[in-house]
Scaffold this active site. Structure first.
Site, PDB file in Angstrom:
ATOM      1  N   TYR A  26       0.793  -1.228   0.000  1.00  0.00           N
ATOM      2  CA  TYR A  26       0.000   0.000   0.000  1.00  0.00           C
ATOM      3  C   TYR A  26       0.829   1.283   0.000  1.00  0.00           C
ATOM      4  O   TYR A  26       0.267   2.371  -0.062  1.00  0.00           O
ATOM      5  CB  TYR A  26      -0.953  -0.002   1.204  1.00  0.00           C
ATOM      6  CG  TYR A  26      -1.891  -1.178   1.185  1.00  0.00           C
ATOM      7  CD1 TYR A  26      -2.901  -1.266   0.230  1.00  0.00           C
ATOM      8  CD2 TYR A  26      -1.763  -2.219   2.095  1.00  0.00           C
ATOM      9  CE1 TYR A  26      -3.751  -2.358   0.195  1.00  0.00           C
ATOM     10  CE2 TYR A  26      -2.615  -3.312   2.064  1.00  0.00           C
ATOM     11  CZ  TYR A  26      -3.612  -3.379   1.114  1.00  0.00           C
ATOM     12  OH  TYR A  26      -4.462  -4.456   1.076  1.00  0.00           O
ATOM     13  N   HIS A 104      -8.338   1.938  -5.916  1.00  0.00           N
ATOM     14  CA  HIS A 104      -7.596   0.987  -5.083  1.00  0.00           C
ATOM     15  C   HIS A 104      -6.112   1.284  -5.237  1.00  0.00           C
ATOM     16  O   HIS A 104      -5.623   1.476  -6.358  1.00  0.00           O
ATOM     17  CB  HIS A 104      -7.862  -0.462  -5.502  1.00  0.00           C
ATOM     18  CG  HIS A 104      -9.206  -0.955  -5.115  1.00  0.00           C
ATOM     19  ND1 HIS A 104      -9.501  -1.356  -3.827  1.00  0.00           N
ATOM     20  CD2 HIS A 104     -10.342  -1.093  -5.831  1.00  0.00           C
ATOM     21  CE1 HIS A 104     -10.773  -1.729  -3.782  1.00  0.00           C
ATOM     22  NE2 HIS A 104     -11.300  -1.577  -4.971  1.00  0.00           N
TER      23      HIS A 104
END
Length: 146
Positions: A26, A104
């Site tokens: 991430y 995302h």
């Protein structure tokens, strides 16, 4: 002078842990880092943002309804893991006329097989994935152009 158009930026479960949660997937940016850059970008685009995060599905659904009620120009939504499991979130996106751009940080299709189905994307106007934090910026550009 008219009020600038409003764009909601809604973040789902575990995104409050950005910067420390699996940075190899991430990235190292926190949600506050991303929000700060988005607010600067929004000023240049002539839009205003309402940025929120919740680990609770019902909050996200209520906020989608609120975005429409408030006359938001668009919603940028990172539903996190709910994208793969939440028929209710899919239905909420489908139920509102406000365009929803799903974002995302990672590319779910390049990850575990259970992440390959994205129920929310089936209802969203657009999907941006795998661009890291830059995906939010791309989504904001797209939302401002709507």
């Amino acid at each position: 002078m008219p009020t600038p158009p409003l764009i909601f930026v809604l973040n789902g479960p575990n995104l409050n842990l950005l910067g420390s949660r699996e940075p190899e997937i991430y990235g190292s940016d926190t949600l506050d880092d991303i929000a700060g850059r988005l607010n600067e970008q929004a000023e240049g685009l002539g839009v205003r943002l309402d940025i929120r995060q919740s680990n609770h599905e019902g909050h996200l659904i209520d906020w989608l309804h609120e975005a429409q009620a408030e006359g938001a120009k668009a919603v940028i939504l990172n539903p996190g893991g709910y994208s793969h499991t939440s028929v209710a979130l899919h239905d909420a996106v489908k139920a509102i006329a406000t365009p929803v751009i799903e974002v995302h940080l990672s590319d779910p299709e390049a990850r575990e097989s259970f992440r390959h189905v994205d129920l929310v994307a089936l209802a969203a106007t657009q999907l941006i994935k795998g661009e890291g934090a830059r995906g939010y910026s791309l989504a904001l550009d797209a939302a401002a152009r709507l």
